[in-house]
Design a protein around this motif. Structure first.
Motif, PDB file in Angstrom:
ATOM      1  N   PHE A  11      -6.858   4.376   0.065  1.00  0.00           N
ATOM      2  CA  PHE A  11      -5.591   4.363  -0.674  1.00  0.00           C
ATOM      3  C   PHE A  11      -4.784   5.608  -0.323  1.00  0.00           C
ATOM      4  CE2 PHE A  11      -2.743   4.946  -4.208  1.00  0.00           C
ATOM      5  CZ  PHE A  11      -2.385   3.665  -4.597  1.00  0.00           C
ATOM      6  N   ASN A  12      -5.424   6.755  -0.360  1.00  0.00           N
ATOM      7  CA  ASN A  12      -4.727   8.007  -0.048  1.00  0.00           C
ATOM      8  C   ASN A  12      -4.259   8.060   1.398  1.00  0.00           C
ATOM      9  OD1 ASN A  12      -4.761   9.093  -2.632  1.00  0.00           O
ATOM     10  ND2 ASN A  12      -6.751  10.053  -2.327  1.00  0.00           N
ATOM     11  N   ALA A  13      -4.935   7.338   2.277  1.00  0.00           N
ATOM     12  CA  ALA A  13      -4.523   7.254   3.679  1.00  0.00           C
ATOM     13  C   ALA A  13      -3.484   6.147   3.894  1.00  0.00           C
ATOM     14  CB  ALA A  13      -5.746   7.001   4.560  1.00  0.00           C
ATOM     15  N   CYS A  14      -3.112   5.450   2.808  1.00  0.00           N
ATOM     16  CA  CYS A  14      -2.153   4.323   2.863  1.00  0.00           C
ATOM     17  C   CYS A  14      -2.625   3.249   3.835  1.00  0.00           C
ATOM     18  CB  CYS A  14      -0.753   4.813   3.223  1.00  0.00           C
ATOM     19  SG  CYS A  14      -0.107   6.087   2.118  1.00  0.00           S
ATOM     20  N   ASP A  15      -3.927   3.025   3.852  1.00  0.00           N
ATOM     21  CA  ASP A  15      -4.558   2.093   4.784  1.00  0.00           C
ATOM     22  C   ASP A  15      -5.021   0.853   4.019  1.00  0.00           C
ATOM     23  OD1 ASP A  15      -6.195   0.722   6.574  1.00  0.00           O
ATOM     24  OD2 ASP A  15      -7.135   2.544   7.349  1.00  0.00           O
ATOM     25  N   THR A  16      -4.155  -0.150   3.938  1.00  0.00           N
ATOM     26  CA  THR A  16      -4.479  -1.331   3.148  1.00  0.00           C
ATOM     27  C   THR A  16      -5.618  -2.143   3.755  1.00  0.00           C
ATOM     28  OG1 THR A  16      -2.704  -2.604   4.189  1.00  0.00           O
ATOM     29  CG2 THR A  16      -2.191  -1.499   2.094  1.00  0.00           C
ATOM     30  N   GLN A  17      -5.779  -2.108   5.081  1.00  0.00           N
ATOM     31  CA  GLN A  17      -6.914  -2.820   5.686  1.00  0.00           C
ATOM     32  C   GLN A  17      -8.236  -2.187   5.263  1.00  0.00           C
ATOM     33  OE1 GLN A  17      -5.831  -2.881   9.900  1.00  0.00           O
ATOM     34  NE2 GLN A  17      -5.574  -5.099   9.718  1.00  0.00           N
ATOM     35  N   ALA A  18      -8.284  -0.858   5.251  1.00  0.00           N
ATOM     36  CA  ALA A  18      -9.500  -0.180   4.798  1.00  0.00           C
ATOM     37  C   ALA A  18      -9.714  -0.405   3.307  1.00  0.00           C
ATOM     38  CB  ALA A  18      -9.450   1.306   5.122  1.00  0.00           C
ATOM     39  N   MET A  19      -8.630  -0.464   2.528  1.00  0.00           N
ATOM     40  CA  MET A  19      -8.755  -0.783   1.100  1.00  0.00           C
ATOM     41  C   MET A  19      -9.385  -2.164   0.946  1.00  0.00           C
ATOM     42  SD  MET A  19      -5.056   0.707  -0.126  1.00  0.00           S
ATOM     43  CE  MET A  19      -5.013  -0.165  -1.694  1.00  0.00           C
ATOM     44  N   ASP A  20      -8.859  -3.133   1.692  1.00  0.00           N
ATOM     45  CA  ASP A  20      -9.390  -4.500   1.615  1.00  0.00           C
ATOM     46  C   ASP A  20     -10.860  -4.561   2.003  1.00  0.00           C
ATOM     47  OD1 ASP A  20      -7.059  -5.679   0.689  1.00  0.00           O
ATOM     48  OD2 ASP A  20      -6.427  -6.408   2.675  1.00  0.00           O
ATOM     49  N   SER A  21     -11.291  -3.683   2.902  1.00  0.00           N
ATOM     50  CA  SER A  21     -12.694  -3.713   3.328  1.00  0.00           C
ATOM     51  C   SER A  21     -13.629  -3.279   2.205  1.00  0.00           C
ATOM     52  CB  SER A  21     -12.906  -2.849   4.574  1.00  0.00           C
ATOM     53  OG  SER A  21     -12.847  -1.478   4.250  1.00  0.00           O
ATOM     54  N   GLU A  22     -13.083  -2.691   1.140  1.00  0.00           N
ATOM     55  CA  GLU A  22     -13.893  -2.285  -0.016  1.00  0.00           C
ATOM     56  C   GLU A  22     -13.785  -3.280  -1.170  1.00  0.00           C
ATOM     57  OE1 GLU A  22     -16.065  -0.035   0.341  1.00  0.00           O
ATOM     58  OE2 GLU A  22     -15.291   0.604   2.279  1.00  0.00           O
ATOM     59  N   LEU A  23     -13.107  -4.399  -0.930  1.00  0.00           N
ATOM     60  CA  LEU A  23     -12.948  -5.439  -1.946  1.00  0.00           C
ATOM     61  C   LEU A  23     -13.778  -6.654  -1.570  1.00  0.00           C
ATOM     62  CD1 LEU A  23      -9.048  -5.372  -2.405  1.00  0.00           C
ATOM     63  CD2 LEU A  23     -10.773  -4.046  -3.658  1.00  0.00           C
ATOM     64  N   HIS A  24     -14.132  -7.436  -2.601  1.00  0.00           N
ATOM     65  CA  HIS A  24     -14.673  -8.775  -2.386  1.00  0.00           C
ATOM     66  C   HIS A  24     -13.583  -9.759  -2.788  1.00  0.00           C
ATOM     67  CE1 HIS A  24     -18.791  -8.348  -1.139  1.00  0.00           C
ATOM     68  NE2 HIS A  24     -19.094  -7.539  -2.148  1.00  0.00           N
ATOM     69  N   PHE A  25     -13.562 -10.894  -2.110  1.00  0.00           N
ATOM     70  CA  PHE A  25     -12.581 -11.945  -2.397  1.00  0.00           C
ATOM     71  C   PHE A  25     -13.316 -13.212  -2.775  1.00  0.00           C
ATOM     72  CE2 PHE A  25     -10.637  -8.889   0.399  1.00  0.00           C
ATOM     73  CZ  PHE A  25      -9.425  -8.659  -0.232  1.00  0.00           C
ATOM     74  N   PRO A  26     -12.808 -13.972  -3.760  1.00  0.00           N
ATOM     75  CA  PRO A  26     -11.581 -13.665  -4.476  1.00  0.00           C
ATOM     76  C   PRO A  26     -11.716 -12.357  -5.269  1.00  0.00           C
ATOM     77  CG  PRO A  26     -12.680 -15.550  -5.492  1.00  0.00           C
ATOM     78  CD  PRO A  26     -13.451 -15.188  -4.257  1.00  0.00           C
TER      79      PRO A  26
END
Length: 141
Positions: A38-53
């Motif tokens: 988040f602090n790096a403004c890297d949404t792809q890296a943020m997504d890599s820490e999420l599960h979907f849905p």
């Protein structure tokens, strides 16, 4: 190696639920990696820490993201407009712990470059181990 890469490497692929303390440690590392991204403004890296849905409960409205790439496109621009420079945790407390799921009380602040607080937020976040990978599955704001 960058701090973000160190966080990515720490705990990724580990912590398949051998103990409750290991679950808390690995789930907490996931939160730290998410916020570093988040602090790096890297949404792809943020997504890599999420599960979907992935579910977000904002006020009384639930938003479900079924796939990566759902972060608001102007998120970081809007934050910068009000003076945001970084986000930091004030506290991370495990509330409910099982070998493959940890519910956390998370308090974080949005801060200016000089470190002064813009806003502070208290949330409940749930981190689970699915397919041998820990990720955030639910956040309540």
């Amino acid at each position: 190696m960058s701090q973000l890469q160190d966080l990515v490497d720490a705990g990724q692929g580990k912590g398949d639920g051998d103990s409750l303390s290991e679950a808390v440690a690995v789930a907490t590392a996931c939160l730290h990696r998410f916020t570093a991204a988040f602090n790096a403004c890297d949404t792809q890296a943020m997504d890599s820490e999420l599960h979907f849905p992935h579910s977000l409960l904002a006020a009384s409205e639930e938003h479900v993201w079924h796939s990566p790439g759902q972060h608001p496109t102007a998120l970081f621009d809007e934050l910068r407009k009000v003076g945001w420079a970084f986000t930091q945790y004030e506290s991370i407390k495990p509330l409910v712990v099982s070998p493959k799921k940890v519910h956390f009380s998370v308090v974080y602040s949005r801060r200016r470059a000089d470190g002064s607080v813009l806003t502070q937020h208290e949330n409940i976040w749930v981190v689970i181990c699915r397919d041998s990978r820990w990720g955030i599955v639910w956040r309540s704001y």
